[in-house]
Scaffold this motif. Structure first.
Motif, PDB file in Angstrom:
ATOM      1  N   LYS A 170      38.856  47.311  40.820  1.00 22.02           N
ATOM      2  CA  LYS A 170      38.540  47.409  42.257  1.00 22.02           C
ATOM      3  C   LYS A 170      37.240  48.182  42.490  1.00 22.02           C
ATOM      4  CE  LYS A 170      41.923  45.328  44.425  1.00 22.02           C
ATOM      5  NZ  LYS A 170      41.606  44.090  45.159  1.00 22.02           N
TER       6      LYS A 170
ATOM      7  N   TYR B  76      31.873  36.648  45.893  1.00 21.02           N
ATOM      8  CA  TYR B  76      32.827  37.750  45.670  1.00 21.02           C
ATOM      9  C   TYR B  76      34.029  37.176  44.959  1.00 21.02           C
ATOM     10  CZ  TYR B  76      35.820  41.822  46.635  1.00 21.02           C
ATOM     11  OH  TYR B  76      36.627  42.936  46.531  1.00 21.02           O
TER      12      TYR B  76
ATOM     13  N   ASN C  98      37.834  38.360  43.264  1.00 16.82           N
ATOM     14  CA  ASN C  98      38.832  39.416  43.092  1.00 16.82           C
ATOM     15  C   ASN C  98      39.216  39.521  41.630  1.00 16.82           C
ATOM     16  OD1 ASN C  98      40.921  41.281  43.517  1.00 16.82           O
ATOM     17  ND2 ASN C  98      42.406  39.615  43.709  1.00 16.82           N
TER      18      ASN C  98
ATOM     19  N   GLN D 199      34.234  45.892  42.310  1.00 16.92           N
ATOM     20  CA  GLN D 199      34.171  44.628  43.045  1.00 16.92           C
ATOM     21  C   GLN D 199      33.122  44.702  44.153  1.00 16.92           C
ATOM     22  OE1 GLN D 199      37.926  43.060  44.334  1.00 16.92           O
ATOM     23  NE2 GLN D 199      38.760  42.982  42.263  1.00 16.92           N
ATOM     24  N   GLY D 200      32.499  43.570  44.397  1.00 16.70           N
ATOM     25  CA  GLY D 200      31.501  43.512  45.458  1.00 16.70           C
ATOM     26  C   GLY D 200      30.920  42.114  45.510  1.00 16.70           C
TER      27      GLY D 200
END
Lengths: 376, 376, 376, 376
Positions: D295, D289, D291, D298-299
């Motif tokens: 958003k 994962y 950042n 994201q995963g």
């Protein structure tokens, strides 16, 4: 502005409609500017005692066992139809005739002719309609649509869809109306195949043609009265090969007799730059693969839905905390409500849903003719 | 008793054959009573320098750049054929003519006629043959077969198969011989669809008829010499609806252009009492659902393979420690070795593999004719 | 019989309380015989305009910006406290003093002394209390409890717990009141560690002693006004080794700075006959391994919750269709409601929750003293 | 240049060493330039008949039942020690005295003093050593190391490690030497805890201090001769809280009595920019994962190992086709071989492994003292 709500039926879907009407403003009020405020005015069920008890539980002002009284009551502006499939057509036609907006469960009707008549009537009368394809209201699904529209996976080239449940998997399950063409219409195609088509349409657009096969796995079932075995007249399973209008190829597999599958409804969309995978049994997750960055770090991402996927944030401001099935119905209700307020949000309406019905009937036609190609 | 081994080819599959011959006795010797001992006698590759270097690395006694010399060398008892598909037929025919046992990679040949000729010749000459369908040697797969045979999921009623990789997903990948019918024969069907059919046959038995569609996703590719774009003459993807001889229905989806899928080869078998699911990307796992015990405790079990799933224990006595791809080839080699020693273990042999070829050619035929039903 | 409901706060938790009060009877009315009917009488928020808007959205009859007016209003029978942690104590004490039942969010208070005072007061006044440990209301969790109680995994011997989120993972996130001991009390331990302890208590019973460590990962954060950096006074993460009163050993890991984790709250319970695993990020699934049947078919079962796991069926009669986070709050509300009606269902009440607070303060004490053992 | 190989032991690990020596050049020869060529010269087992049979199966030139003869044979350059733990020390000391390179299974010895003596002797004699921490040779693991080193997840701040198996989960399993301190030394810590420490060191660097607890879950076991029950003298499980030299905090949980876990060995590394997760039960997958990016996309990525993760490509040029447990041992063997050829690749050597032993003995010391902090 108040909106008078009448709901017909208090079973599985009836309850979800009642809860959705009850909650839509409380949950989504922050993003429903200008929408009317639903008032739970009448609930219809039989017998009357049950109608009254459920009206009390769900918070409806009145109860009735006469659906015609409900659809014709001037206090009612919109009618939810959640009864067995065979009743959708007469109820919807009566509601439209009375000038009411209609929220009808799927499939629309037993036959394509009935569905066409419903769509024509609604269009002619100018009422707002919505058909209960709740799964495509999932923020995970609408995010998949957004990803595809914005080219995140390139040109879409393949669709793989599946929908499996096991409510008819047990060979010893007694015969019921679900097995009878005259009462239930199609089997797995109508019950759950329609949901899959709604997803296919949502991510791929229209289907151009198809070839298909169907199968009745359990050809007879024990009659509930112990007098022998009854014939299962509709299909337990179907398999379909598709061509979409955009040139992509695809497939769908459908079964109501798939042991272990409880709400397995999902798809893969293959694109020239990536892939998206979704499955309703993990409805708060979306899988995304993109061919970018170093090969050594490529992989399918598991995206957990959250506030970045509207309207999730109206239910919960924290990501990954999970929406549930009933929440999808609230989102669906909001789309109808905004549609009634004049926005072009109430989809799939009767016209959209009719296109779904055409597909499942085309599947059945192809299968009955040994798998010949049917053009839509 | 020694068995003289000759291997033709040192690429992806050539190396796996060399390693398998090298290891079969060391790994599985405990369960190979009476089997001959392979001796790595000759390796064929071009140019000769490369053949010699690889023979040194793999531990072969001799090297050659002349495959005909290899197949005719009296010291060679069995020939591994791991060259590009177009060479399988001449090499296998020559080896059979020389009375050698043959381990040939899949697909057998470019055309069905060639494959038939190979099977006829092998049968006539009485040599032992094996075709490289390594995935069905996985203890997870053979356990699935055992479960089905012993009724663990009841009568089988549906098969869902898939095989996806992404080695042809990139639109910018240069044109290669893989795209040419004359050199490669079928595309995704031959490369990977054959593996899926081997699985379908293994758990369901013969296919009776099918309807299918194919698709070339990337219709042209840039020529490697920069002079323009070359035509892709074979299929990137296919979708199939099946009827099995046992009455079950099924489907298969196949793509070599499925981004993110690296070795996605698997299936669901639906039975009247349960379901089995397998996927090669998690090749040490088998999913099993059985309709027994309390409803509140039913679910898909994830079974990790271990010594309870022979011959896993010969590789490792501890469960869940994982076999790898190359281990499957060792198991395949052992089956051939026991076949050469007289047991009926060398499957899929040329006859079995011919039935697989018939299916993929039937898929191609159906697709070329717009999806018409083909009976097998 | 009506129950006058007042809710203080309209943020994340305020909305969930409002929705739960609104829905508890509509959803669970069928299993709430004898329980009073909640009436949404007053909502408190500041400023008053916002209170009025939210009261309108959520369906409360009145709005106020004066929480003391709300707790003292004779029309209010039960008070939901969903404000920042520092306000729980004064509000709960006032509500109890006014003889109101209290539904308070967790953690109960900033200090253990405050929590003790709250529990003492509630006990003395005889009001019904509930603290918002919603995750243990999940039918998957209560089924895990039932499995353990009925010996499905034998004697329990190990507990492994984890709770991770990433709301404080970003180093650039501005400093807020959450970082201040005087306003927030403990950090990750109070926010999310408490939930984990509620689960540990639920499946393992009381904790006897522990040793622990804590860590502030981001020691300062940028001040929102751009004037520099503010100190983070409480912990981002903690690790704990536990001994339970039943002799089992265990561990807990806790972080609010764990990138990618959105609602990762779960546990393993190891027993002498099997294991149970749960994780809130897949809140509709329960993993169960049992050492029975043939070794070759042993594996972890993934159980999807359904009507076999009460009260799931009140939300939806179809298994695997998924509950969501807000649904847990409805189940929690029902337990309070039945508690108010005289049943012993309102747990964790202030006494139960005090035991949870004792554990997190013991963790902090151990950590502050270098990991020395603290007995509870 | 030939390298004379002697292997002591033919059990689980003995076979993996024999296969690794047999295969290392065939598999990895392409990247082993300058390394000597192993020759399988002598295999030691008792009784002699078994030694001869296994030497024949594995392809060793000679067999013996006298390990001292093997370590002193001038034809032997390197000795694999794969016997029960209590024999590692005398065998390694004798081999080092004879100037032989040593590949020893873990744990190094029963006591820390023995391990120290072994490391001192090897350093003094200048032989190359390797200890069998095969899991950290996994390309998925070394890629995790590379990601961390290159800052892909920022500054590392937390480590969560676990290692669970169920080979001692069954309460009815008979008592064996594994339960005896004098024969086995530590229990789960030595068997599998050491592997976890090797991973922790590999991704986090040295551990500075720790606090811990241990537990013997099954305190007695039935004696195999039926004369009663024997005492289990070592631990079934342990839980540890760690501080690393780099300031990060961490935890480890360890059990040999964890039903359903077959090779559950893994970790999470939390960083200020992302997280990495690995588990050996899915040894060809790495979770990452980060950042970055929107958003909403994201995963955690599931990365399947492939040629982008050297030396995977030497086993198989196709990604996602899976390495197995025995392949890890081949990679380990190559590191030793290159070490013998003069490169600094043979890690963990006896010095590295001694640091691992210090950690597990520190865990045991802390636990025996009620969880007091031990500095390393």
């Amino acid at each position: 502005m108040a909106l008078g709500v009448g709901v017909i039926g208090t079973g599985f879907m009836g309850k979800t409609h009642a809860l959705a009407w009850r909650n839509v403003k409380a949950v989504l009020g922050g993003i429903l500017e200008g929408a009317p405020t639903p008032e739970l005015r009448m609930l219809c069920e039989t017998p009357l005692g049950k109608a009254q008890a459920m009206a009390d539980q769900f918070g409806f002002a009145a109860a009735t066992d006469d659906w015609q009284a409900l659809v014709n009551d001037p206090a009612i502006d919109v009618v939810s139809i959640t009864t067995p499939n065979g009743l959708h057509h007469p109820m919807a036609m009566a509601a439209i005739a009375a000038g009411k907006h209609v929220w009808c469960e799927k499939p629309m009707a037993l036959t394509l002719a009935q569905a066409e008549e419903m769509a024509d009537a609604a269009r002619a009368r100018g009422v707002v309609t919505m058909v209960g394809y709740n799964y495509i209201k999932n923020p995970a699904f609408t995010h998949a649509q957004r990803l595809i529209e914005t080219g995140a996976i390139g040109r879409v080239v393949q669709f793989r869809g599946w929908v499996d449940e096991d409510y008819q998997a047990d060979p010893d399950l007694p015969w019921s109306w679900r097995a009878k063409l005259a009462d239930a219409g199609l089997g797995a195609l109508g019950d759950i195949g329609t949901h899959l088509v709604s997803m296919a349409h949502g991510v791929m657009g229209p289907i151009a043609s198809l070839i298909a096969d169907m199968q009745t796995i359990h050809e007879t079932r024990p009659l509930p009265d112990g007098t022998g075995r009854g014939l299962v007249e509709n299909e337990d399973a179907a398999s379909v090969v598709l061509r979409f209008a955009n040139g992509a190829q695809g497939s769908m597999v459908i079964s109501r007799s798939a042991w272990g599958r409880k709400s397995r409804l999902g798809f893969e969309v293959h694109g020239t730059k990536g892939m998206i995978v979704f499955d309703q049994e993990r409805m708060n997750e979306l899988q995304l693969y993109q061919n970018d960055g170093p090969k050594a770090e490529q992989g399918f991402k598991t995206i957990l839905t959250g506030p970045a996927h509207a309207p999730y944030g109206e239910f919960c401001p924290a990501p990954g905390h999970q929406l549930g099935f009933n929440d999808l119905k609230v989102i669906e209700c909001a789309a109808l409500l905004q549609g009634i307020a004049g926005k072009d949000t109430s989809h799939p309406n009767f016209d959209d849903a009719l296109r779904i019905e055409r597909v499942i009937h085309a599947i059945a036609d192809s299968a009955r003719n040994g798998g010949t190609r049917v053009h839509l």
